[in-house]
Write an enzyme that holds these catalytic residues in place. Sequence first.
Site, PDB file in Angstrom:
ATOM      1  N   ASP A   1       0.832  -1.209   0.000  1.00  0.00           N
ATOM      2  CA  ASP A   1       0.000   0.000   0.000  1.00  0.00           C
ATOM      3  C   ASP A   1       0.868   1.261   0.000  1.00  0.00           C
ATOM      4  O   ASP A   1       1.965   1.269   0.561  1.00  0.00           O
ATOM      5  CB  ASP A   1      -0.904  -0.030   1.244  1.00  0.00           C
ATOM      6  CG  ASP A   1      -2.050   0.964   1.136  1.00  0.00           C
ATOM      7  OD1 ASP A   1      -2.353   1.409   0.013  1.00  0.00           O
ATOM      8  OD2 ASP A   1      -2.634   1.309   2.172  1.00  0.00           O
TER       9      ASP A   1
ATOM     10  N   ASN B   1       1.282   3.549  -2.901  1.00  0.00           N
ATOM     11  CA  ASN B   1       1.785   4.080  -4.180  1.00  0.00           C
ATOM     12  C   ASN B   1       1.228   5.469  -4.470  1.00  0.00           C
ATOM     13  O   ASN B   1       1.951   6.367  -4.895  1.00  0.00           O
ATOM     14  CB  ASN B   1       1.385   3.162  -5.347  1.00  0.00           C
ATOM     15  CG  ASN B   1       2.041   1.807  -5.255  1.00  0.00           C
ATOM     16  OD1 ASN B   1       2.994   1.623  -4.515  1.00  0.00           O
ATOM     17  ND2 ASN B   1       1.532   0.855  -6.016  1.00  0.00           N
TER      18      ASN B   1
ATOM     19  N   ASN C   1     -10.729  -3.096  -5.971  1.00  0.00           N
ATOM     20  CA  ASN C   1      -9.967  -2.097  -6.741  1.00  0.00           C
ATOM     21  C   ASN C   1     -10.630  -1.727  -8.079  1.00  0.00           C
ATOM     22  O   ASN C   1     -10.261  -0.737  -8.707  1.00  0.00           O
ATOM     23  CB  ASN C   1      -8.526  -2.564  -6.999  1.00  0.00           C
ATOM     24  CG  ASN C   1      -7.633  -2.469  -5.778  1.00  0.00           C
ATOM     25  OD1 ASN C   1      -6.673  -3.228  -5.626  1.00  0.00           O
ATOM     26  ND2 ASN C   1      -7.925  -1.533  -4.884  1.00  0.00           N
TER      27      ASN C   1
ATOM     28  N   GLU D   1       1.308 -13.200  12.277  1.00  0.00           N
ATOM     29  CA  GLU D   1       1.801 -12.002  12.957  1.00  0.00           C
ATOM     30  C   GLU D   1       1.703 -10.848  11.962  1.00  0.00           C
ATOM     31  O   GLU D   1       1.944 -11.043  10.770  1.00  0.00           O
ATOM     32  CB  GLU D   1       3.275 -12.188  13.362  1.00  0.00           C
ATOM     33  CG  GLU D   1       3.501 -13.315  14.339  1.00  0.00           C
ATOM     34  CD  GLU D   1       2.828 -13.080  15.687  1.00  0.00           C
ATOM     35  OE1 GLU D   1       2.794 -11.927  16.149  1.00  0.00           O
ATOM     36  OE2 GLU D   1       2.327 -14.068  16.273  1.00  0.00           O
TER      37      GLU D   1
END
Length: 246
Positions: free
Chosen positions: A23, A25, A71, A205
Amino acid sequence: MFRRKVKDIMTDERLDTVAIITDGNGRWATKRGLLRSDGHIAGAKRIQPVLETFRRIGVHNVIMYAFSTENWKRPKEEINVIMKLIHKYLIEVVEEKLKTDDSFCIKFIGDLTPIPEPLRSKCIELENKAKDRPFCCSVALNYGGRDEIVHAANAAFADGHTRLTEEIMSRYMYTGTTPDPELVIRTGGNLRISNFLLWQCAYSEYAVIKTLWPDFGDREIMACVRDFYKRSRRFGGLDKDEAKKK
Ligand code: FPP
């Protein structure tokens, strides 16, 4: 050098599969007074070096979020740019790589049906060219975690299963035999899951870093990996040391 540094911080925790939400750009471009498409170009250029680094430090699978089922809401021009970049910086690079590197393969996860041609056919062709190799990059393309779960359940029913189990569901996920990620990295600082690998990340995680994807490099990878090895993964149970005391 980098590999030695990672060896120094490794514990007996396994880091085999890493997933990345790429994420930032757009923000990277805006900060520089550039177009969002320039941000995507810079982002696409990061794919290869990042894959190389993870491979060097012994990771076997990297799952990258390239385009989500949501998107499609973006302007048509932006979608076209992203599809073109996937062709240029992923498909073309991978096609060349597969000619000389027999330890690498690529997979696509998601519903490729609406992906424009010739990109769609190229994805299928490259995926079929090489399978089950020591290092695999899975690209999430028209991918949505909820869509994947519904698709998996329907596919299992269509194959005659009448009662689903976790094991059956896992088998029918787009990720197939790729192990669940031990670590999910999100660049760009947002604390959300964005419909990514909802099934597979039950005990992953998370590392959320502020760095925007086009700036994500070895230093940031090292920080995420170092942080991962410091964590105590309990999977709902107890710490290894605490369990011994019982
Ligand atoms: C999010 O940035 C990034 C994307 C929507 C992916 C763009 C896809 C590529 C660059 C092509 C190839 C990529 C991979 C990983 C195989 P954003 O536009 O949401 O950024 P913002 O949050 O700053 O607006």
